[in-house]
Design a protein around this motif. Structure first.
Motif, PDB file in Angstrom:
ATOM      1  N   VAL A  48      72.151  84.972 116.504  1.00  0.00           N
ATOM      2  CA  VAL A  48      72.017  85.235 117.947  1.00  0.00           C
ATOM      3  C   VAL A  48      71.960  86.740 118.201  1.00  0.00           C
ATOM      4  O   VAL A  48      71.144  87.227 119.000  1.00  0.00           O
ATOM      5  CB  VAL A  48      73.195  84.601 118.718  1.00  0.00           C
ATOM      6  CG1 VAL A  48      73.190  85.048 120.169  1.00  0.00           C
ATOM      7  CG2 VAL A  48      73.117  83.079 118.628  1.00  0.00           C
ATOM      8  N   ASN A  49      72.808  87.482 117.496  1.00  0.00           N
ATOM      9  CA  ASN A  49      72.820  88.944 117.618  1.00  0.00           C
ATOM     10  C   ASN A  49      71.449  89.522 117.286  1.00  0.00           C
ATOM     11  O   ASN A  49      70.880  90.316 118.040  1.00  0.00           O
ATOM     12  CB  ASN A  49      73.894  89.493 116.671  1.00  0.00           C
ATOM     13  CG  ASN A  49      73.947  91.011 116.631  1.00  0.00           C
ATOM     14  OD1 ASN A  49      72.991  91.662 116.252  1.00  0.00           O
ATOM     15  ND2 ASN A  49      75.093  91.563 116.981  1.00  0.00           N
ATOM     16  N   LEU A  50      70.896  89.109 116.147  1.00  0.00           N
ATOM     17  CA  LEU A  50      69.618  89.660 115.704  1.00  0.00           C
ATOM     18  C   LEU A  50      68.478  89.247 116.626  1.00  0.00           C
ATOM     19  O   LEU A  50      67.574  90.044 116.924  1.00  0.00           O
ATOM     20  CB  LEU A  50      69.335  89.207 114.270  1.00  0.00           C
ATOM     21  CG  LEU A  50      70.261  89.779 113.194  1.00  0.00           C
ATOM     22  CD1 LEU A  50      70.017  89.086 111.859  1.00  0.00           C
ATOM     23  CD2 LEU A  50      70.066  91.285 113.051  1.00  0.00           C
ATOM     24  N   ALA A  51      68.504  87.987 117.093  1.00  0.00           N
ATOM     25  CA  ALA A  51      67.434  87.518 117.981  1.00  0.00           C
ATOM     26  C   ALA A  51      67.451  88.274 119.305  1.00  0.00           C
ATOM     27  O   ALA A  51      66.399  88.712 119.798  1.00  0.00           O
ATOM     28  CB  ALA A  51      67.580  86.012 118.224  1.00  0.00           C
ATOM     29  N   LEU A  52      68.641  88.446 119.893  1.00  0.00           N
ATOM     30  CA  LEU A  52      68.731  89.186 121.155  1.00  0.00           C
ATOM     31  C   LEU A  52      68.390  90.659 120.955  1.00  0.00           C
ATOM     32  O   LEU A  52      67.800  91.292 121.836  1.00  0.00           O
ATOM     33  CB  LEU A  52      70.131  89.043 121.751  1.00  0.00           C
ATOM     34  CG  LEU A  52      70.443  87.664 122.349  1.00  0.00           C
ATOM     35  CD1 LEU A  52      71.895  87.599 122.795  1.00  0.00           C
ATOM     36  CD2 LEU A  52      69.518  87.365 123.525  1.00  0.00           C
ATOM     37  N   TYR A  53      68.754  91.197 119.807  1.00  0.00           N
ATOM     38  CA  TYR A  53      68.391  92.568 119.463  1.00  0.00           C
ATOM     39  C   TYR A  53      66.880  92.747 119.594  1.00  0.00           C
ATOM     40  O   TYR A  53      66.394  93.736 120.158  1.00  0.00           O
ATOM     41  CB  TYR A  53      68.847  92.835 118.030  1.00  0.00           C
ATOM     42  CG  TYR A  53      68.501  94.192 117.440  1.00  0.00           C
ATOM     43  CD1 TYR A  53      69.457  95.188 117.370  1.00  0.00           C
ATOM     44  CD2 TYR A  53      67.250  94.452 116.911  1.00  0.00           C
ATOM     45  CE1 TYR A  53      69.164  96.426 116.812  1.00  0.00           C
ATOM     46  CE2 TYR A  53      66.942  95.684 116.352  1.00  0.00           C
ATOM     47  CZ  TYR A  53      67.908  96.656 116.289  1.00  0.00           C
ATOM     48  OH  TYR A  53      67.605  97.868 115.733  1.00  0.00           O
ATOM     49  N   GLY A  54      66.139  91.764 119.083  1.00  0.00           N
ATOM     50  CA  GLY A  54      64.691  91.857 119.144  1.00  0.00           C
ATOM     51  C   GLY A  54      64.115  91.515 120.501  1.00  0.00           C
ATOM     52  O   GLY A  54      63.225  92.212 120.999  1.00  0.00           O
ATOM     53  N   LEU A  55      64.606  90.459 121.139  1.00  0.00           N
ATOM     54  CA  LEU A  55      64.029  90.003 122.399  1.00  0.00           C
ATOM     55  C   LEU A  55      64.325  90.952 123.557  1.00  0.00           C
ATOM     56  O   LEU A  55      63.606  90.977 124.551  1.00  0.00           O
ATOM     57  CB  LEU A  55      64.542  88.600 122.725  1.00  0.00           C
ATOM     58  CG  LEU A  55      64.076  87.501 121.756  1.00  0.00           C
ATOM     59  CD1 LEU A  55      64.786  86.191 122.038  1.00  0.00           C
ATOM     60  CD2 LEU A  55      62.558  87.321 121.838  1.00  0.00           C
ATOM     61  N   THR A  56      65.400  91.729 123.420  1.00  0.00           N
ATOM     62  CA  THR A  56      65.735  92.706 124.464  1.00  0.00           C
ATOM     63  C   THR A  56      64.875  93.958 124.359  1.00  0.00           C
ATOM     64  O   THR A  56      64.608  94.628 125.369  1.00  0.00           O
ATOM     65  CB  THR A  56      67.229  93.099 124.359  1.00  0.00           C
ATOM     66  OG1 THR A  56      68.032  91.923 124.408  1.00  0.00           O
ATOM     67  CG2 THR A  56      67.645  94.018 125.496  1.00  0.00           C
ATOM     68  N   ALA A  57      64.411  94.276 123.146  1.00  0.00           N
ATOM     69  CA  ALA A  57      63.727  95.547 122.902  1.00  0.00           C
ATOM     70  C   ALA A  57      62.518  95.796 123.804  1.00  0.00           C
ATOM     71  O   ALA A  57      62.384  96.893 124.358  1.00  0.00           O
ATOM     72  CB  ALA A  57      63.330  95.652 121.424  1.00  0.00           C
ATOM     73  N   PRO A  58      61.595  94.839 123.979  1.00  0.00           N
ATOM     74  CA  PRO A  58      60.442  95.141 124.835  1.00  0.00           C
ATOM     75  C   PRO A  58      60.817  95.405 126.284  1.00  0.00           C
ATOM     76  O   PRO A  58      60.191  96.238 126.958  1.00  0.00           O
ATOM     77  CB  PRO A  58      59.561  93.891 124.697  1.00  0.00           C
ATOM     78  CG  PRO A  58      60.451  92.817 124.191  1.00  0.00           C
ATOM     79  CD  PRO A  58      61.473  93.515 123.358  1.00  0.00           C
TER      80      PRO A  58
END
Length: 439
Positions: free
Chosen positions: A73-83
């Protein structure tokens, strides 16, 4: 916005403010240094997840799959928040977005010391730290590079990307020692304090060269600071809808998903427990992972230099092919103690760890122009989704098969596929009609 100079238009008719006299060292390099220090300080949160798997399993009895889910979850949100972070920086400025992100990271890491249920791990480390880290991920480096540099962008991208590895070098041995000597809670508090400590550095940044009356590095023309961009979420989603209609986006997203799966999701999350399975002490395994960070700095800076001079597609193909070969050999190298072949793997793998970032960002700039930071944010999202899947599936594989071997082999095969995908990315002129709306 089209660059203008002070010579355009009569005085008082909206002419741009002329740049001040330039110092011997361009202000952009000072901004790059501050950004580098900030990313180093924030890298502590990326060093801890792999060190928590065994301690949390022993204290709470949570399965590695459950703990891996929180990391996922941490890694997925890390990526999905970036844009969205890239668009928010256009709206509210770099300093505000990054400062708030660091405070959220500190809160998420600090609150874990009171948790006693798995859902609290998902909330604190998964949700809060994931959202905070995503808001100052590589989109932060991309935004700084795009605004402050028109020359040496590949080199600067490599340096700022390497900052995260430098932070890992600093924090991994420290956090592993804290976990072994004082358990995991003081390590979580250390991460929270490190995030708060770099907030003052963020306030030293300026959002745009026009804020200090100078030009971007490598440009002779003064560029006015664009007005705040409203509708950040709408713009971010709109850029995505345009990008998904182009072939390069899917190839870049696919290769970067494999990049995340084979680095953050696999090695960063599972290398320490995998080595511990073979009898290696946690501190020794963490030190090896920190050494990866040493050579990551060298490899990423070198990759930035190469990206300024060679075809980015071929560079990506070489990087992924070499990474895949190294992962296929890793199961044979794990042992109770450190030995020369393992050191060779660490050096070899470290040089390739995030060397993929400068050529990937360069291809985003080539195809998507002014929206490249947001497009790269979406490509980074795919990187983190790939990492999230393997962080979770790696833990499930360990629970199911009793070892990580199948995960190493599968990741090696995926890297071979990524090398082939990189080679078929078309050059900019082949897609000009498809991406005209993005440039």
């Amino acid at each position: 916005m089209t660059p203008t100079t002070a010579a355009e238009g009569p005085p008082g008719a909206g002419a741009s403010r002329p740049p001040r006299s330039r110092p011997r060292i361009h202000r952009a390099w000072f901004v790059a240094v501050v950004t580098f220090v900030t990313i180093i300080g924030a890298a502590a949160f990326r060093s801890l997840p792999g060190l928590l798997i065994d301690p949390l399993n022993e204290e709470f009895g949570w399965s590695r799959g459950t703990i891996g889910l929180a990391v996922s979850v941490n890694l997925a949100l890390y990526g999905l928040t970036a844009p969205f972070a890239a668009a928010l920086m256009d709206r509210f400025g770099i300093r505000r977005v990054v400062a708030v992100a660091l405070v959220v990271i500190a809160a998420g890491s600090g609150l874990t010391v009171w948790m006693d249920s798995a859902w609290q791990l998902l909330l604190c480390w998964g949700l809060l730290v994931g959202l905070g880290s995503g808001s100052m991920a590589l989109a932060f480096a991309a935004t700084v590079t795009n605004r402050w540099f028109t020359a040496r962008r590949g080199l600067v991208t490599g340096i700022l990307t390497a900052a995260s590895a430098s932070g890992q070098l600093i924090f991994l041995p420290l956090l592993s020692w804290i976990v072994e000597a004082h358990k995991w809670r003081p390590a979580a508090v250390t991460v929270a304090l490190a995030a708060l400590a770099v907030v003052p550095f963020v306030w030293l940044l300026r959002d745009h060269p026009a804020d200090v009356g100078t030009t971007p590095y490598g440009s002779e023309e003064f560029v006015e600071k664009p007005p705040p961009v409203t509708g950040a979420a709408r713009r971010t989603v709109g850029v995505l809808f345009k990008a998904v209609r182009t072939g390069p986006f899917w190839l870049l997203a696919g290769t970067f998903a494999i990049c995340g799966a084979s680095t953050n999701g696999l090695v960063q999350t599972h290398f320490v427990p995998a080595a511990h399975d073979h009898g290696m002490p946690i501190t020794a395994a963490a030190s090896l992972l920190a050494v990866v960070g040493v050579f990551d700095v060298v490899g990423t800076v070198a990759s930035g230099w190469f990206t300024d001079r060679f075809d980015a597609r071929r560079l990506l193909a070489v990087y992924y092919a070499l990474r895949g070969i190294s992962l296929l050999f890793l199961p044979m190298l794990l042992a109770p103690s450190v030995h020369p072949p393992m050191i060779f793997f660490i050096v070899f793998y470290g040089l390739d760890w995030v060397a993929t970032v400068p050529p990937t960002l360069a291809l985003c700039r080539e195809h998507y122009g002014e929206d490249s930071a947001i497009v790269f944010g979406w490509v980074l999202a795919s990187h983190q989704v790939g990492a999230a899947l393997v962080a979770f599936l790696g833990g499930v594989a360990r629970d199911t098969f009793g070892s990580y071997d199948v995960v190493w082999y599968a990741s090696g095969a995926l890297c071979a596929a990524a090398a082939l995908m990189a080679l078929v990315i078309r050059r900019r002129h082949a897609d000009a009609g498809l991406v005209a709306g993005l440039a």
